[in-house]
Design a protein around this motif. Structure first.
Motif, PDB file in Angstrom:
ATOM      1  N   SER A 255       0.910  -0.957   0.032  1.00 50.45           N
ATOM      2  CA  SER A 255       0.078   0.127  -0.026  1.00 50.45           C
ATOM      3  C   SER A 255       0.981   1.424   0.440  1.00 50.45           C
ATOM      4  CB  SER A 255      -1.502   0.247   1.113  1.00 50.45           C
ATOM      5  OG  SER A 255      -0.378  -0.305   2.659  1.00 50.45           O
ATOM      6  N   GLU A 256       1.749   1.268   0.787  1.00 52.94           N
ATOM      7  CA  GLU A 256       2.606   2.291   0.803  1.00 52.94           C
ATOM      8  C   GLU A 256       4.001   3.059  -0.464  1.00 52.94           C
ATOM      9  OE1 GLU A 256       4.354   3.000   5.374  1.00 52.94           O
ATOM     10  OE2 GLU A 256       5.588   1.162   3.812  1.00 52.94           O
ATOM     11  N   LEU A 257       4.203   1.327  -1.495  1.00 53.90           N
ATOM     12  CA  LEU A 257       4.615   1.537  -2.616  1.00 53.90           C
ATOM     13  C   LEU A 257       3.515   2.389  -3.953  1.00 53.90           C
ATOM     14  CD1 LEU A 257       6.966   1.011  -4.320  1.00 53.90           C
ATOM     15  CD2 LEU A 257       5.595  -1.046  -5.197  1.00 53.90           C
ATOM     16  N   LEU A 258       1.672   1.828  -3.390  1.00 60.98           N
ATOM     17  CA  LEU A 258       1.061   1.987  -4.679  1.00 60.98           C
ATOM     18  C   LEU A 258       1.237   3.474  -4.583  1.00 60.98           C
ATOM     19  CD1 LEU A 258      -0.499   1.499  -6.746  1.00 60.98           C
ATOM     20  CD2 LEU A 258      -2.737   1.086  -4.337  1.00 60.98           C
ATOM     21  N   GLU A 259       1.177   3.685  -2.875  1.00 62.22           N
ATOM     22  CA  GLU A 259       0.740   5.719  -2.604  1.00 62.22           C
ATOM     23  C   GLU A 259       1.854   6.314  -3.208  1.00 62.22           C
ATOM     24  OE1 GLU A 259       0.198   8.649   0.723  1.00 62.22           O
ATOM     25  OE2 GLU A 259       0.263   6.350   1.441  1.00 62.22           O
ATOM     26  N   PHE A 260       3.177   5.508  -2.511  1.00 56.94           N
ATOM     27  CA  PHE A 260       4.400   6.666  -3.995  1.00 56.94           C
ATOM     28  C   PHE A 260       4.069   6.643  -4.809  1.00 56.94           C
ATOM     29  CE2 PHE A 260       8.632   6.335  -5.929  1.00 56.94           C
ATOM     30  CZ  PHE A 260       9.307   7.275  -4.995  1.00 56.94           C
ATOM     31  N   HIS A 261       3.540   5.361  -5.822  1.00 58.43           N
ATOM     32  CA  HIS A 261       3.758   5.379  -6.951  1.00 58.43           C
ATOM     33  C   HIS A 261       2.255   6.472  -7.607  1.00 58.43           C
ATOM     34  CE1 HIS A 261       2.672   3.904 -11.069  1.00 58.43           C
ATOM     35  NE2 HIS A 261       3.735   2.846 -11.356  1.00 58.43           N
ATOM     36  N   ASP A 262       1.592   6.722  -7.050  1.00 60.18           N
ATOM     37  CA  ASP A 262       0.784   7.548  -7.809  1.00 60.18           C
ATOM     38  C   ASP A 262       0.915   9.016  -6.845  1.00 60.18           C
ATOM     39  OD1 ASP A 262      -0.907   5.610  -8.056  1.00 60.18           O
ATOM     40  OD2 ASP A 262      -2.823   5.605  -7.275  1.00 60.18           O
ATOM     41  N   LYS A 263       0.973   9.143  -5.854  1.00 57.81           N
ATOM     42  CA  LYS A 263       2.054  10.320  -5.851  1.00 57.81           C
ATOM     43  C   LYS A 263       2.892  11.203  -7.153  1.00 57.81           C
ATOM     44  CE  LYS A 263       0.681  11.593  -1.253  1.00 57.81           C
ATOM     45  NZ  LYS A 263       1.056  11.303   0.366  1.00 57.81           N
ATOM     46  N   LEU A 264       4.056   9.852  -7.389  1.00 54.26           N
ATOM     47  CA  LEU A 264       5.228  10.164  -7.816  1.00 54.26           C
ATOM     48  C   LEU A 264       4.609  10.852  -9.061  1.00 54.26           C
ATOM     49  CD1 LEU A 264       8.269  10.889  -8.594  1.00 54.26           C
ATOM     50  CD2 LEU A 264       8.092   8.147  -8.914  1.00 54.26           C
ATOM     51  N   TYR A 265       4.148   9.723  -9.756  1.00 59.33           N
ATOM     52  CA  TYR A 265       2.862  10.300 -10.613  1.00 59.33           C
ATOM     53  C   TYR A 265       2.138  11.636 -11.002  1.00 59.33           C
ATOM     54  CZ  TYR A 265       0.012   9.779 -15.247  1.00 59.33           C
ATOM     55  OH  TYR A 265      -0.992  10.433 -16.643  1.00 59.33           O
ATOM     56  N   ASN A 266       1.272  11.865 -10.338  1.00 59.58           N
ATOM     57  CA  ASN A 266      -0.140  13.016 -10.329  1.00 59.58           C
ATOM     58  C   ASN A 266       1.167  14.451 -10.250  1.00 59.58           C
ATOM     59  OD1 ASN A 266      -1.671  11.535 -10.476  1.00 59.58           O
ATOM     60  ND2 ASN A 266      -1.741  11.331  -8.441  1.00 59.58           N
ATOM     61  N   SER A 267       2.251  13.782  -9.397  1.00 61.45           N
ATOM     62  CA  SER A 267       3.333  15.047  -9.331  1.00 61.45           C
ATOM     63  C   SER A 267       4.042  15.255 -10.883  1.00 61.45           C
ATOM     64  CB  SER A 267       4.411  15.261  -8.335  1.00 61.45           C
ATOM     65  OG  SER A 267       4.273  14.879  -6.866  1.00 61.45           O
ATOM     66  N   TYR A 268       4.015  14.494 -11.367  1.00 57.18           N
ATOM     67  CA  TYR A 268       5.014  14.428 -12.838  1.00 57.18           C
ATOM     68  C   TYR A 268       4.349  15.014 -13.565  1.00 57.18           C
ATOM     69  CZ  TYR A 268       9.147  11.997 -11.950  1.00 57.18           C
ATOM     70  OH  TYR A 268      10.408  11.769 -11.440  1.00 57.18           O
ATOM     71  N   ALA A 269       3.023  14.703 -13.252  1.00 55.66           N
ATOM     72  CA  ALA A 269       1.797  15.624 -14.076  1.00 55.66           C
ATOM     73  C   ALA A 269       1.194  16.450 -14.306  1.00 55.66           C
ATOM     74  CB  ALA A 269       0.648  14.035 -14.182  1.00 55.66           C
ATOM     75  N   GLU A 270       1.087  16.845 -12.902  1.00 51.29           N
ATOM     76  CA  GLU A 270       0.876  18.336 -13.196  1.00 51.29           C
ATOM     77  C   GLU A 270       2.090  19.416 -13.160  1.00 51.29           C
ATOM     78  OE1 GLU A 270       0.141  18.507  -8.243  1.00 51.29           O
ATOM     79  OE2 GLU A 270      -1.478  16.977  -8.175  1.00 51.29           O
ATOM     80  N   THR A 271       3.113  18.810 -13.303  1.00 52.01           N
ATOM     81  CA  THR A 271       4.973  20.139 -13.170  1.00 52.01           C
ATOM     82  C   THR A 271       5.049  19.441 -14.629  1.00 52.01           C
ATOM     83  OG1 THR A 271       4.938  19.250 -10.889  1.00 52.01           O
ATOM     84  CG2 THR A 271       6.704  20.522 -12.709  1.00 52.01           C
ATOM     85  N   LEU A 272       4.434  18.344 -15.637  1.00 53.08           N
ATOM     86  CA  LEU A 272       5.807  18.594 -16.918  1.00 53.08           C
ATOM     87  C   LEU A 272       4.595  18.042 -17.645  1.00 53.08           C
ATOM     88  CD1 LEU A 272       8.440  15.905 -16.100  1.00 53.08           C
ATOM     89  CD2 LEU A 272       8.447  18.881 -15.987  1.00 53.08           C
ATOM     90  N   GLY A 273       3.551  17.316 -17.038  1.00 58.06           N
ATOM     91  CA  GLY A 273       2.413  17.314 -18.077  1.00 58.06           C
ATOM     92  C   GLY A 273       2.365  15.861 -18.173  1.00 58.06           C
ATOM     93  N   VAL A 274       1.454  14.905 -18.887  1.00 62.63           N
ATOM     94  CA  VAL A 274       1.073  13.542 -19.030  1.00 62.63           C
ATOM     95  C   VAL A 274       2.009  12.884 -19.566  1.00 62.63           C
ATOM     96  CG1 VAL A 274      -0.518  11.501 -19.017  1.00 62.63           C
ATOM     97  CG2 VAL A 274      -1.175  13.977 -17.872  1.00 62.63           C
ATOM     98  N   LYS A 275       1.768  13.453 -21.036  1.00 65.43           N
ATOM     99  CA  LYS A 275       2.924  12.918 -22.233  1.00 65.43           C
ATOM    100  C   LYS A 275       4.405  12.363 -20.771  1.00 65.43           C
ATOM    101  CE  LYS A 275       5.064  12.710 -26.228  1.00 65.43           C
ATOM    102  NZ  LYS A 275       4.853  13.736 -27.753  1.00 65.43           N
ATOM    103  N   ASP A 276       5.319  13.448 -21.040  1.00 65.34           N
ATOM    104  CA  ASP A 276       6.111  13.340 -19.837  1.00 65.34           C
ATOM    105  C   ASP A 276       6.444  12.750 -18.430  1.00 65.34           C
ATOM    106  OD1 ASP A 276       7.612  15.321 -21.623  1.00 65.34           O
ATOM    107  OD2 ASP A 276       7.589  17.024 -21.048  1.00 65.34           O
ATOM    108  N   ALA A 277       5.219  12.882 -17.508  1.00 65.49           N
ATOM    109  CA  ALA A 277       4.700  11.769 -16.309  1.00 65.49           C
ATOM    110  C   ALA A 277       4.936  10.213 -16.601  1.00 65.49           C
ATOM    111  CB  ALA A 277       3.658  12.392 -15.941  1.00 65.49           C
TER     112      ALA A 277
END
Length: 325
Positions: A255-277
């Motif tokens: 559950s921690e790894l899943l939370e990390f994974h999603d937070k990381l993806y969302n942070s990338y997407a918010e900052t860089l856009g979905v394609k770069d994320a």
């Protein structure tokens, strides 16, 4: 938080290695928020130039506002002492008082220019580089810690026998040793007999780097080499909770790894856009796949071309498969 020469010393000495395209400020912040226990994060290298105009991504990566709760050490890649000094001065003006020199990058495009691990093929020039750097720092009363991340040499581990004395002639604050040569890239075995040599004979604080993927491997190194620091790259991208496990014994959960994974993806997407994320997460999964024993599903994630499908497959892997590391 930017680093300072007065507070850089630490007891646990666990470091996150610089990995281009992966361990930038977004990854660092998510890892620190969820797990922490990293004493120093190292930025992917900056190549100083005559103009010393940093690229926008380099500026973002070392901005104090993007690293508020972190101890960040910027890394420079050059074989020119004057450019190195320019880089040091620029980074000090941004609040950094420990700078790392990259003598470890094995990339052919870097090494053929005599930079990174390619600089190790020219010990006389390397000696003059350090002589000029530390003379300038002393003459100008510049107080900064210079650490070095190095390999053993270009072609042969025996090259390190003449390289280590060069390091010992200068007040290098920390020597981070990846006990491979440039030609090894990231394959072949680590040359532990040469790390022994560095550990026993280096006049600098010594840090081990290379092929640490599990808690057991990390503890074995720290037990064999008391007071030695430990830097992790690929193993820490695969398991962002491994530093916590080393200090507390608490393993990462699914559950921690899943939370990390999603937070990381969302942070990338918010900052860089979905394609770069999407492409950033592909790089992360090149390492994270080894946390699980499901090569078929890992292959599907690697070849997936749709962000939503990749996230679906990633969720399936993390939620349903046992963590094996």
């Amino acid at each position: 938080m930017n680093n300072s020469a007065c507070d850089q010393k630490n007891t646990t000495k666990l470091y996150m290695a610089p990995m281009e395209e992966i361990t930038g400020y977004i990854f660092r912040n998510v890892q620190n928020e969820m797990f922490g226990y990293v004493d120093k994060y190292f930025s992917p290298f900056i190549t100083p130039t005559e103009s010393m105009k940093l690229k926008p991504r380099e500026i973002k990566d070392i901005l104090a506002s993007n690293n508020e709760d972190l101890y960040l050490v910027p890394q420079l890649l050059t074989n020119d002492s004057e450019l190195f000094i320019k880089g040091v001065e620029l980074l000090m003006n941004r609040g950094y008082f420990e700078i790392n020199l990259n003598l470890g990058c094995p990339s052919n495009t870097v090494a053929k220019k005599g930079k990174g691990s390619g600089f190790l093929a020219f010990p006389e020039e390397l000696d003059r580089f350090f002589e000029n750097v530390f003379k300038r720092l002393g003459d100008d009363n510049i107080e900064v810690d210079i650490s070095v991340k190095t390999r053993l040499g270009m072609h042969s581990e025996e090259e390190f026998d003449s390289i280590l004395p060069i390091f010992n002639r200068y007040p290098i604050s920390e020597l981070i040793v990846h006990p491979r040569v440039k030609d090894d890239m990231y394959s072949n075995y680590v040359r532990m007999e040469k790390f022994d040599l560095a550990y026993k004979n280096s006049k600098s604080n010594i840090v081990y780097n290379g092929d640490i993927y599990t808690y057991k491997e990390a503890i074995n190194i720290l037990s064999k080499y008391p007071n030695c620091g430990l830097m992790m790259g690929r193993g820490a991208v695969a398991n962002p909770g491994i530093f916590r496990e080393i200090v507390t014994g608490k393993k990462i959960t699914n559950s921690e790894l899943l939370e990390f994974h999603d937070k990381l993806y969302n942070s990338y997407a918010e900052t860089l856009g979905v394609k770069d994320a999407f492409f950033k997460m592909k790089e992360v999964w090149n390492n994270m796949q080894y946390m699980f024993d499901n090569d078929k599903l890992a292959h599907k994630i690697r070849i997936c071309k749709d962000p939503d499908k990749m996230m679906e497959l990633a969720h399936k892997m993390i939620s349903e498969e046992e963590i094996i590391r």
